[in-house]
Design a protein around this motif. Structure first.
Motif, short mmCIF file in Angstrom:
data_model
loop_
_atom_site.label_atom_id
_atom_site.label_comp_id
_atom_site.label_asym_id
_atom_site.label_seq_id
_atom_site.Cartn_x
_atom_site.Cartn_y
_atom_site.Cartn_z
N TYR A 59 0.85 -1.19 0.00
CA TYR A 59 0.00 0.00 0.00
C TYR A 59 0.89 1.24 0.00
O TYR A 59 2.11 1.14 -0.11
CB TYR A 59 -0.93 0.01 1.22
N TYR A 60 0.28 2.40 0.12
CA TYR A 60 1.01 3.67 0.17
C TYR A 60 2.25 3.57 1.05
O TYR A 60 2.17 3.12 2.19
CB TYR A 60 0.11 4.76 0.74
N ASP A 79 0.50 -0.45 4.84
CA ASP A 79 0.37 -1.90 5.00
C ASP A 79 0.86 -2.38 6.37
O ASP A 79 0.83 -3.58 6.67
CB ASP A 79 1.11 -2.65 3.88
N GLY A 80 1.33 -1.44 7.22
CA GLY A 80 1.76 -1.80 8.57
C GLY A 80 3.18 -2.30 8.67
O GLY A 80 3.62 -2.73 9.73
N HIS A 98 4.38 -3.15 14.00
CA HIS A 98 3.88 -2.87 15.34
C HIS A 98 3.07 -4.08 15.81
O HIS A 98 2.52 -4.83 14.98
CB HIS A 98 2.97 -1.64 15.31
N PRO A 99 2.96 -4.28 17.11
CA PRO A 99 2.13 -5.39 17.61
C PRO A 99 0.72 -5.37 17.08
O PRO A 99 0.10 -6.42 16.84
CB PRO A 99 2.17 -5.18 19.14
N SER A 100 0.17 -4.15 16.84
CA SER A 100 -1.19 -4.02 16.33
C SER A 100 -1.29 -4.28 14.84
O SER A 100 -2.38 -4.48 14.31
CB SER A 100 -1.71 -2.61 16.62
N ASP A 121 -1.01 4.54 13.35
CA ASP A 121 -2.42 4.71 13.64
C ASP A 121 -2.89 4.01 14.91
O ASP A 121 -4.04 4.14 15.30
CB ASP A 121 -3.26 4.20 12.45
N ASP A 122 -2.01 3.24 15.55
CA ASP A 122 -2.35 2.63 16.83
C ASP A 122 -2.02 3.58 17.99
O ASP A 122 -2.05 3.16 19.17
CB ASP A 122 -1.62 1.30 17.02
N ASN A 123 -1.69 4.84 17.66
CA ASN A 123 -1.37 5.88 18.65
C ASN A 123 -0.10 5.54 19.44
O ASN A 123 0.12 6.08 20.53
CB ASN A 123 -2.52 6.11 19.63
#
Length: 505
Positions: A59-60, A79-80, A98-100, A121-123
């Motif tokens: 993704y982006y 895409d994380g 990230h774990p999320s 985005d998981d803050n």
């Protein structure tokens, strides 16, 4: 740095979607964007590396950053994934998440190369060890997406910003996860970027018992803010105090960066411009226009000579930065007051002008506001010696300058430099008085309808009205609350501007 200008030297058009980020290292430029690619370019001729594009994201690609020595490139994506790349051959060194497994918006290496952080985005902010690729810890405290991170020059502190508008300071040396301090009103509507000056205060004195840094932040409030960061080394005592607010952009500011010397700050905005500032004085230097759509990212090369800007017009523009106050001082004939005899040869021609290089001549042309002819002078290899021989007919027939006013302006300015050499301070004062009084403090463009606000400053009517329409009731120049929003026409200045335009066109 009173007369900084920028000239376009190259445009990269290989990306097929928004260019989200640009980053320089010693001899490379990295770009990434919405087409899911990361690309590497040589800064010598801007040819693309053989290993480029780097393909691994689905993704982006939101951000990319080089390690301090340029051997590793990090990229993060919607895409994380946080991918570490070998810049020599383009191979993947590690894929981190990230774990999320949520979208990652920003990534930054520590100046000592030991760690890399990522926010999303998981803050949350994640600390990773570069050598082992291990997750060292997570920092939790933001209530919205983390979009900005910056290490202090000594690698001991981390500042982060979120779309909620808050700035938070963290211990980056031990990474114990406790927020040391926070500023809830960093930027109205959200923070977008933050960067530390590489030279201010104790940035180059790592053993100082008190750490003093300069932090720049950008936001959705159309402002660049400068902060004094102070910390007692070895203790959790830190403070962040607003030093200056830089108005001028007319839309969201997406990115900012310092040059290596720390005396220039660049910012890129959705108003399609890049602005250069003197961060020590809090004053504007130059406005760069060229992109057709939003400027999403800016970065300055490690030698301070180039600036790259990425946009959602799908292009990356490379700009050459020139300090014309230095050039104008050298080209004016000023060297040493005691050495005026050496400034002319037997023919009476100013020998300092004769020593101008092609680049010097082009920078001088830009300083006159005639940058549209820069390429013509460069293509015809006009150096100082050639400049002294040019006639009005040469300018028209060989350089394609059809406008008589432009030809006359070039010849008058050339003759003025030879006949009336000025010292640097005089040149700076002359240049500033000729142009700055005609420029709107908000847009830094020549005013069409100058009006006086209750703070005593003159603005272009459209710009100050747009300022008010956004709900702002403070002065763009002093940040003090305005007594009222009544605007008084500045007819005298409008007449002077009209005369100035007539003389230069």
């Amino acid at each position: 740095m009173a007369n900084m200008v920028a000239s376009l030297i190259h445009t990269i058009t290989s990306h097929t979607s928004d260019v989200m980020c640009v980053a320089f290292t010693h001899n490379k430029l990295a770009t990434c964007g919405g087409d899911k690619t990361v690309r590497l370019w040589s800064t010598e001729d801007f040819s693309e590396d053989e290993c480029s594009p780097l393909l691994g994201h689905t993704y982006y690609v939101q951000c990319c950053a080089f390690s301090p020595f340029g051997t590793v490139l990090a990229s993060c994506s919607t895409d994380g994934k946080l991918i570490l790349w070998d810049t020599k051959n383009g191979s993947e060194l590690a894929v981190l998440q990230h774990p999320s497994q949520n979208c990652i918006r920003v990534c930054r290496f520590s100046p000592d190369s030991a760690r890399i952080v990522s926010g999303g985005d998981d803050n949350m902010i994640c600390f990773w060890e570069v050598a082992t690729h291990k997750l060292l810890g997570t920092l939790v405290g933001h209530e919205e997406s983390v979009v900005a991170c910056a290490f202090s020059a000594d690698s001991n502190y981390l500042v982060s910003g979120s779309i909620n508008g808050d700035l938070r300071i963290w211990d980056a040396k031990f990474g114990h996860g406790k927020c040391l301090a926070f500023e809830l009103d960093g930027h109205d509507l959200g923070v977008t970027c933050c960067e530390f000056s590489p030279t201010f205060g104790t940035a180059e004195k790592p053993d100082s018992p008190v750490a003093v840094f300069l932090l720049a932040t950008c936001g959705k409030d159309d402002l660049v803010k400068l902060w004094d960061f102070t910390a007692q080394v070895g203790t959790p005592t830190v403070s962040l105090k607003l030093r200056d607010t830089l108005p001028g952009h007319t839309d969201i500011i997406n990115s900012c960066c310092f040059n290596p010397k720390g005396d220039i700050l660049a910012s890129g905005s959705m108003d399609k411009t890049v602005r250069l500032w003197n961060p020590l004085k809090g004053t504007p230097l130059f406005t760069i226009q060229g992109h057709e759509r939003f400027v999403l990212s800016v970065d300055i090369s490690m030698d301070g000579m180039m600036l790259a800007s990425g946009s959602n017009d799908k292009t990356v523009m490379i700009w050459k930065l020139t300090d014309t106050s230095r050039i104008m001082a050298g080209l004016s004939g000023y060297e040493d007051p005691k050495a005026t005899k050496s400034q002319t040869d037997s023919t009476g021609i100013n020998t300092t002008v004769q020593k101008w290089s092609i680049d010097d001549v082009c920078a001088w042309i830009v300083s006159l506001g005639l940058e549209k002819y820069e390429d013509d002078f460069r293509q015809h290899a006009i150096d100082g010696t050639e400049l002294l021989t040019l006639s009005s007919q040469d300018l028209e027939l060989h350089l394609g300058i059809a406008a008589l006013g432009h030809r006359n302006k070039i010849l008058r300015s050339r003759d003025h430099i030879q006949e009336q050499p000025l010292c640097p301070d005089q040149i700076e004062a002359t240049t500033s008085s000729t142009h700055d009084e005609f420029l709107c403090p908000i847009t830094r463009e020549i005013m069409k309808d100058p009006v006086i606000a209750s703070d005593g400053y003159t603005y272009d009517r459209h710009a100050i009205q747009s300022w008010f329409e956004k709900g702002k009731n403070c002065s763009p120049m002093t940040n003090s609350v305005l007594i009222h929003q009544h605007l008084t026409p500045n007819r005298t200045l409008k007449m002077l501007i009209q005369k100035h335009i007539e003389k230069t066109t």
